[in-house]
Scaffold this motif. Sequence first.
Motif, mmCIF file in Angstrom:
data_model
loop_
_atom_site.group_PDB
_atom_site.id
_atom_site.type_symbol
_atom_site.label_atom_id
_atom_site.label_comp_id
_atom_site.label_asym_id
_atom_site.label_seq_id
_atom_site.Cartn_x
_atom_site.Cartn_y
_atom_site.Cartn_z
ATOM 1 N N TRP A 180 60.434 30.663 94.677
ATOM 2 C CA TRP A 180 60.845 31.715 93.752
ATOM 3 C C TRP A 180 59.616 32.342 93.110
ATOM 4 N N VAL A 181 59.754 33.594 92.717
ATOM 5 C CA VAL A 181 58.691 34.299 92.006
ATOM 6 C C VAL A 181 59.336 35.208 90.972
ATOM 7 N N THR A 182 58.744 35.292 89.790
ATOM 8 C CA THR A 182 59.286 36.143 88.738
ATOM 9 C C THR A 182 58.175 36.531 87.770
ATOM 10 N N TYR A 183 58.507 37.455 86.862
ATOM 11 C CA TYR A 183 57.514 38.060 85.951
ATOM 12 C C TYR A 183 58.083 38.076 84.541
ATOM 13 N N GLY A 184 57.203 37.942 83.549
ATOM 14 C CA GLY A 184 57.648 38.051 82.159
ATOM 15 C C GLY A 184 56.486 38.279 81.210
ATOM 16 N N THR A 185 56.812 38.704 79.992
ATOM 17 C CA THR A 185 55.814 38.885 78.936
ATOM 18 C C THR A 185 56.275 38.119 77.703
ATOM 19 N N GLU A 186 55.362 37.371 77.092
ATOM 20 C CA GLU A 186 55.723 36.571 75.928
ATOM 21 C C GLU A 186 55.983 37.435 74.697
ATOM 22 N N ASP A 187 55.300 38.556 74.616
ATOM 23 C CA ASP A 187 55.486 39.462 73.483
ATOM 24 C C ASP A 187 56.213 40.720 73.952
ATOM 25 N N PRO A 188 57.168 41.223 73.155
ATOM 26 C CA PRO A 188 57.821 42.501 73.504
ATOM 27 C C PRO A 188 56.866 43.662 73.237
ATOM 28 N N SER A 189 56.134 44.063 74.278
ATOM 29 C CA SER A 189 55.043 45.020 74.070
ATOM 30 C C SER A 189 55.022 46.158 75.080
ATOM 31 N N LEU A 190 56.004 46.214 75.974
ATOM 32 C CA LEU A 190 56.048 47.259 76.991
ATOM 33 C C LEU A 190 57.121 48.278 76.641
ATOM 34 N N ILE A 191 56.848 49.549 76.919
ATOM 35 C CA ILE A 191 57.845 50.582 76.647
ATOM 36 C C ILE A 191 57.806 51.652 77.742
ATOM 37 N N PRO A 192 58.967 52.048 78.291
ATOM 38 C CA PRO A 192 58.997 53.073 79.347
ATOM 39 C C PRO A 192 58.711 54.463 78.769
ATOM 40 N N TYR A 193 58.052 55.288 79.558
ATOM 41 C CA TYR A 193 57.813 56.676 79.169
ATOM 42 C C TYR A 193 57.493 57.482 80.418
ATOM 43 N N SER A 194 57.321 58.775 80.244
ATOM 44 C CA SER A 194 56.979 59.648 81.373
ATOM 45 C C SER A 194 55.860 60.594 80.975
ATOM 46 N N ASP A 195 54.899 60.747 81.861
ATOM 47 C CA ASP A 195 53.847 61.759 81.712
ATOM 48 C C ASP A 195 54.288 63.049 82.371
ATOM 49 N N LEU A 196 54.043 64.174 81.717
ATOM 50 C CA LEU A 196 54.298 65.468 82.348
ATOM 51 C C LEU A 196 53.053 65.913 83.090
ATOM 52 N N LEU A 197 53.205 66.197 84.375
ATOM 53 C CA LEU A 197 52.082 66.586 85.221
ATOM 54 C C LEU A 197 52.318 67.970 85.798
ATOM 55 N N ARG A 198 51.257 68.762 85.881
ATOM 56 C CA ARG A 198 51.324 70.070 86.541
ATOM 57 C C ARG A 198 50.784 69.872 87.948
ATOM 58 N N GLU A 199 51.660 69.984 88.930
ATOM 59 C CA GLU A 199 51.304 69.640 90.301
ATOM 60 C C GLU A 199 51.244 70.859 91.209
ATOM 61 N N GLU A 200 50.321 70.779 92.177
ATOM 62 C CA GLU A 200 50.237 71.816 93.198
ATOM 63 C C GLU A 200 51.378 71.628 94.194
ATOM 64 N N ARG A 201 52.134 72.702 94.443
ATOM 65 C CA ARG A 201 53.283 72.621 95.342
ATOM 66 C C ARG A 201 53.074 73.403 96.647
ATOM 67 N N VAL A 202 51.899 73.972 96.835
ATOM 68 C CA VAL A 202 51.659 74.835 97.993
ATOM 69 C C VAL A 202 51.949 74.131 99.321
ATOM 70 N N PRO A 203 51.487 72.888 99.543
ATOM 71 C CA PRO A 203 51.725 72.265 100.853
ATOM 72 C C PRO A 203 53.200 72.080 101.179
ATOM 73 N N TYR A 204 54.067 72.128 100.169
ATOM 74 C CA TYR A 204 55.483 71.873 100.395
ATOM 75 C C TYR A 204 56.308 73.163 100.481
ATOM 76 N N ARG A 205 55.642 74.295 100.407
ATOM 77 C CA ARG A 205 56.359 75.570 100.417
ATOM 78 C C ARG A 205 56.291 76.209 101.802
ATOM 79 N N GLN A 206 57.291 77.034 102.109
ATOM 80 C CA GLN A 206 57.274 77.761 103.363
ATOM 81 C C GLN A 206 56.077 78.704 103.384
ATOM 82 N N SER A 207 55.579 78.987 104.578
ATOM 83 C CA SER A 207 54.359 79.784 104.719
ATOM 84 C C SER A 207 54.474 81.149 104.052
ATOM 85 N N LYS A 208 55.661 81.733 104.052
ATOM 86 C CA LYS A 208 55.819 83.064 103.449
ATOM 87 C C LYS A 208 55.643 83.032 101.937
ATOM 88 N N TYR A 209 55.739 81.835 101.334
ATOM 89 C CA TYR A 209 55.559 81.716 99.894
ATOM 90 C C TYR A 209 54.175 81.198 99.512
#
Length: 262
Positions: free
Chosen positions: A70-99
Amino acid sequence: MKGIIISGIHHWGFSVRAPRTSAGGDSYIVPPITTILGALSRGYCVDYAVKNNVSCTENFINEHIKDLFWVTYGTEDPSLIPYSDLLREERVPYRQSKYRKIESSGDWFGVSAFGKVYGVNSTFKIALLLNTSDIEFWSKIGWQITSLGSKESLVSVTDVKVADVSEPEDEESSTIFYIPDECISNKEYFEVVNMPVKNVYTLSTKPVLGVFSKFLVPRSKFPLIGGKVNIRENSINKDICSVFKLLDYYVITFKEGLKRWY
């Protein structure tokens, strides 16, 4: 049975996202079993060359999963919190050539939320319960863990301790580690999280979702993740689960351990 407690520190936190999600996906609130197995494989994989489209992590699991109960993970202190970073990303490779023409440059970039769990200098523990007497191998690869999650999710391992594993009876217990959802009935200070346990390592152009299972993650002081949770003896489903003790830590899991999936 022997066990190992790996102690470490998160440099800033971590990001572990399901392979099916884009950059906008949330992170799991703790590193799943698959992530820990991947982290353990890194020392093993230093000189590995990919053959027949088989990743090193998959090779590591095929060779050594039988030695890991078995394998598992834990933290003794409640010190982690979820969040999200806002990123400005380049989308050119994913766009159709006409765009991709200069006239459409205003649409070349987009904003995404990148899921992370924040915890600068948060300490953590990884518990390994072993089916083997080759303790030295698992201790060595425990010391060689450099990240948990993405390669940027850096950690420093501070200690690796080997201990005997016992199965205490009629003893009140507490745990910092996540537990299979089926193992206890009182879930007041836990959050149920569906996490991967197997088969997300295949080298492929298409995402492989793998096998998932529900776990109870300690959240002793909401909204923070982690901490120690007391567990009453009568809330443990002893028909399918067992309580194990190594050093001063309790681990609760299926009687068959990882054999449920491997």
